[in-house]
Design an enzyme around this catalytic site. Structure first.
Site, PDB file in Angstrom:
ATOM      1  N   ASP A  71       0.838  -1.204   0.000  1.00 52.19           N
ATOM      2  CA  ASP A  71       0.000   0.000   0.000  1.00 52.19           C
ATOM      3  C   ASP A  71       0.877   1.259   0.000  1.00 52.19           C
ATOM      4  O   ASP A  71       0.356   2.375  -0.061  1.00 52.19           O
ATOM      5  CB  ASP A  71      -1.021  -0.009   1.144  1.00 52.19           C
ATOM      6  CG  ASP A  71      -0.386  -0.016   2.524  1.00 52.19           C
ATOM      7  OD1 ASP A  71       0.856  -0.087   2.619  1.00 52.19           O
ATOM      8  OD2 ASP A  71      -1.146   0.060   3.518  1.00 52.19           O
ATOM      9  N   SER A  72       2.205   1.069  -0.007  1.00 53.13           N
ATOM     10  CA  SER A  72       3.109   2.205  -0.250  1.00 53.13           C
ATOM     11  C   SER A  72       2.811   2.822  -1.616  1.00 53.13           C
ATOM     12  O   SER A  72       3.249   3.940  -1.897  1.00 53.13           O
ATOM     13  CB  SER A  72       4.566   1.750  -0.176  1.00 53.13           C
ATOM     14  OG  SER A  72       4.773   0.601  -0.976  1.00 53.13           O
ATOM     15  N   ASP A 114      -1.295  -6.343  -0.242  1.00 51.54           N
ATOM     16  CA  ASP A 114      -1.372  -5.633   1.050  1.00 51.54           C
ATOM     17  C   ASP A 114      -2.821  -5.238   1.347  1.00 51.54           C
ATOM     18  O   ASP A 114      -3.461  -4.553   0.522  1.00 51.54           O
ATOM     19  CB  ASP A 114      -0.522  -4.354   0.922  1.00 51.54           C
ATOM     20  CG  ASP A 114       0.246  -4.030   2.177  1.00 51.54           C
ATOM     21  OD1 ASP A 114       0.066  -4.723   3.190  1.00 51.54           O
ATOM     22  OD2 ASP A 114       1.041  -3.077   2.123  1.00 51.54           O
ATOM     23  N   LYS A 143      -1.097  -9.401   3.270  1.00 55.20           N
ATOM     24  CA  LYS A 143      -0.334  -8.840   4.396  1.00 55.20           C
ATOM     25  C   LYS A 143      -1.239  -7.898   5.181  1.00 55.20           C
ATOM     26  O   LYS A 143      -2.046  -7.172   4.591  1.00 55.20           O
ATOM     27  CB  LYS A 143       0.889  -8.082   3.870  1.00 55.20           C
ATOM     28  CG  LYS A 143       1.717  -7.426   4.990  1.00 55.20           C
ATOM     29  CD  LYS A 143       3.083  -6.978   4.513  1.00 55.20           C
ATOM     30  CE  LYS A 143       3.101  -5.587   3.928  1.00 55.20           C
ATOM     31  NZ  LYS A 143       2.643  -4.529   4.840  1.00 55.20           N
ATOM     32  N   GLU A 145      -1.160  -5.317   8.926  1.00 55.12           N
ATOM     33  CA  GLU A 145      -0.280  -4.675   9.909  1.00 55.12           C
ATOM     34  C   GLU A 145      -0.805  -4.836  11.330  1.00 55.12           C
ATOM     35  O   GLU A 145      -2.015  -4.786  11.566  1.00 55.12           O
ATOM     36  CB  GLU A 145      -0.166  -3.172   9.592  1.00 55.12           C
ATOM     37  CG  GLU A 145       0.502  -2.880   8.266  1.00 55.12           C
ATOM     38  CD  GLU A 145       0.720  -1.392   8.026  1.00 55.12           C
ATOM     39  OE1 GLU A 145       0.431  -0.567   8.916  1.00 55.12           O
ATOM     40  OE2 GLU A 145       1.186  -1.055   6.918  1.00 55.12           O
ATOM     41  N   GLU A 212       9.664  -3.815  10.392  1.00 55.49           N
ATOM     42  CA  GLU A 212      10.081  -2.529   9.819  1.00 55.49           C
ATOM     43  C   GLU A 212      10.616  -1.612  10.916  1.00 55.49           C
ATOM     44  O   GLU A 212       9.944  -1.394  11.940  1.00 55.49           O
ATOM     45  CB  GLU A 212       8.878  -1.881   9.106  1.00 55.49           C
ATOM     46  CG  GLU A 212       9.246  -0.556   8.441  1.00 55.49           C
ATOM     47  CD  GLU A 212       8.211  -0.090   7.420  1.00 55.49           C
ATOM     48  OE1 GLU A 212       7.213  -0.810   7.179  1.00 55.49           O
ATOM     49  OE2 GLU A 212       8.416   1.003   6.859  1.00 55.49           O
TER      50      GLU A 212
HETATM   51  O1  KIV Z   1       3.463  -1.095   1.661  1.00 58.28           O
HETATM   52  C1  KIV Z   1       4.632  -1.452   1.606  1.00 58.28           C
HETATM   53  O2  KIV Z   1       5.347  -1.265   0.620  1.00 58.28           O
HETATM   54  C2  KIV Z   1       5.192  -2.119   2.773  1.00 58.28           C
HETATM   55  C3  KIV Z   1       6.681  -2.273   2.832  1.00 58.28           C
HETATM   56  C4  KIV Z   1       7.296  -1.008   3.307  1.00 58.28           C
HETATM   57  C5  KIV Z   1       7.106  -3.425   3.662  1.00 58.28           C
HETATM   58  O3  KIV Z   1       4.489  -2.486   3.659  1.00 58.28           O
END
Ligand code: KIV
Length: 296
Positions: A71-72, A114, A143, A145, A212
């Site tokens: 989600d970056s 994500d 993924k 968090e 992280e």
């Molecule tokens: O969203 C993302 O790219 C991430 C990485 C920084 C691990 O969670």
């Protein structure tokens, strides 16, 4: 002579052809058993983010085993100031784009989708619905968090056949609660909490864990305690089972200042593919990250 609609193109399709699949010999599709084998023989796992078909195919061709549709993308693709504004529909779109790109070149990478902010916070059932959207877009794993409150959600997803990557330490979706992008797990009680949450996530069935911005000693200790859950570090030192970076950061095209844990792999390279291959080589031979430069 007039052109016909069914004329066969002589030199590739327009708007960029995808690279051919990795020339590495005997590459098999990456799977959970294969990642476990790598871990067992002490081979580091490499992960990069990618958000579209071409970059995903290039990363695979460079030998990257795991592609995180992170989600970056909210920051590097959409220009948002944090990941909080990213929607599930956006993650679905980018996950599907990445998967199509990989399929077109018979790529082997393991794809992680994500789950964005708000898509798994309400209930385990909501998490299952959101995870299903990303799995049906072609992800192999999702993924999410956080620790503690996420443990039962992880168990619920894993019991229903969805591989889960957890994410502890600096969790960008909670940046406002954390007070900024800061190192997490410093000091005895914070480190203890992190270790406890990591073990709970492994026990709940998480098979990967992004750590992280966690002190190198803490993430190395967590890694030893998690034989079944592969730790993937970003700013967490070299003692993890693998490493991940945001693609734009490691290519040196981040618009802001790169965080301390990033190395610009474009330096000295003449192509994106070579830069990614240099990243893979550096993670595998242990030269990246260098704990004296890239860790706390
Ligand atoms: O969203 C993302 O790219 C991430 C990485 C920084 C691990 O969670």
């Amino acid at each position: 002579m007039s052109q016909t609609n069914n004329e066969t193109p002589t030199s590739g399709t327009p708007y960029g052809t995808l690279p051919s699949a990795s020339p590495l010999p005997q590459r098999k599709p990456v799977s959970l058993p294969r990642l476990a084998e790598m871990r067992e023989r002490g081979e580091k796992i490499t992960m990069l983010t990618a958000y579209d078909a071409t970059f995903a195919a290039v990363a695979d061709a460079a030998g990257v085993e795991c592609i995180l549709v992170g989600d970056s993308l909210g920051m590097v693709c959409q220009g948002l100031s944090s990941t909080v504004g990213v929607s599930l529909e956006t993650m679905q779109y980018h996950t599907a784009s990445v998967v199509r790109g990989l399929q077109r070149v018979q790529a082997t990478a393991w794809v992680i989708g994500d789950l964005p902010f708000g898509s798994y916070h309400e209930s385990k059932e909501q998490a299952l619905r959101s995870a299903s959207v990303l799995m049906q877009a072609g992800a192999h794993m999702v993924k999410l968090e956080g620790g503690g409150w996420t443990t039962e959600t992880v168990r619920f997803l894993v019991e229903r056949g969805i591989p889960v990557c957890a994410h502890l330490g600096l969790t960008p979706q909670t940046v406002h609660a954390l007070g900024g992008y800061r190192v997490q797990g410093r000091g005895d009680s914070a480190a203890l909490l992190l270790k406890r949450q990591a073990i709970e996530l492994q026990d709940a069935g998480a098979s990967m864990l992004v750590l992280e911005m966690v002190p190198a000693t803490v993430s190395a200790e967590i890694t030893v305690q998690l034989p079944l859950c592969h730790t993937i570090g970003i700013g967490a030192g070299k003692g993890t089972a693998g490493q991940v970076l945001v693609m734009h950061d490691m290519l040196g095209i981040n618009l802001g200042k790169n965080p301390k844990f990033v190395r610009n792999f474009m330096e000295g390279q003449n192509s994106v593919r070579n830069a990614m291959a240099a990243y893979v080589a550096a993670v595998k031979d242990g030269s990246f990250p260098d704990d004296s430069l890239h860790a706390w």
